[in-house]
Design a protein around this motif. Sequence first.
Motif, short mmCIF file in Angstrom:
data_model
loop_
_atom_site.label_atom_id
_atom_site.label_comp_id
_atom_site.label_asym_id
_atom_site.label_seq_id
_atom_site.Cartn_x
_atom_site.Cartn_y
_atom_site.Cartn_z
N LEU A 24 0.93 -1.18 0.03
CA LEU A 24 -0.07 0.04 0.14
C LEU A 24 0.92 1.13 -0.10
N LEU A 25 2.19 1.17 0.64
CA LEU A 25 2.81 2.07 0.56
C LEU A 25 3.43 2.75 -0.76
N GLU A 26 3.91 1.57 -1.60
CA GLU A 26 4.07 1.68 -2.60
C GLU A 26 2.93 2.21 -3.76
N ALA A 27 1.75 1.77 -3.68
CA ALA A 27 0.66 2.33 -4.33
C ALA A 27 0.22 3.59 -3.76
N ASP A 28 0.88 4.50 -2.87
CA ASP A 28 0.77 5.74 -2.47
C ASP A 28 -0.64 5.48 -1.81
N ALA A 29 -1.08 4.46 -1.07
CA ALA A 29 -2.32 4.36 -0.40
C ALA A 29 -2.26 3.75 1.14
N LEU A 30 -1.20 4.38 1.89
CA LEU A 30 -0.81 4.17 3.17
C LEU A 30 -2.02 4.44 4.15
N GLN A 31 -2.91 5.32 3.89
CA GLN A 31 -4.30 5.53 4.78
C GLN A 31 -5.03 4.18 4.66
N ALA A 32 -5.19 3.49 3.59
CA ALA A 32 -5.71 2.26 3.45
C ALA A 32 -5.30 1.08 4.38
N PHE A 33 -4.09 1.15 4.86
CA PHE A 33 -3.49 0.28 5.62
C PHE A 33 -3.94 0.56 7.28
N ASP A 34 -4.21 2.13 7.53
CA ASP A 34 -4.57 2.42 8.63
C ASP A 34 -6.09 1.76 8.79
#
Length: 133
Positions: A24-34
């Motif tokens: 998700l970090l590589e996909a620029d979607a770290l908020q999805a991990f939260d």
Amino acid sequence: MANKHRVKLTANFEGNLKEVERFLLEADALQAFDALLIELTDTVIPNLERFPGMGRRFFDRPTRSVEASNGIDSLHRKLEAIAKDGELREYILPHYLLLYVRIDSTIHLLSIRHHLQLSFDFESQWECSKGTQ
């Protein structure tokens, strides 16, 4: 009221969470991990504590190839060696697939993957095959 089961995270599950976070970090979607962590703690784990049989039984899925059948047989033998009454189940979330096993009154979270994650490093495989041309 249903008896509460204990939910444990395996080392593999924790490793998978780190892989999901990297993905998700590589996909620029770290908020999805939260959001995933919140969903796990606020919904998934409480659901499994109360209703451990809610996931689909993994061994009920149809096998469509010899390889899949052999893999399922091997997995079934491994589970039998650990616990005769163990139930391997999958919990399907909107963006994730979670694999867990129920042994007595304990739920062991085994694996989690984002639906878009590849199970192998495609780019490095591509680089290897380009070098052989």
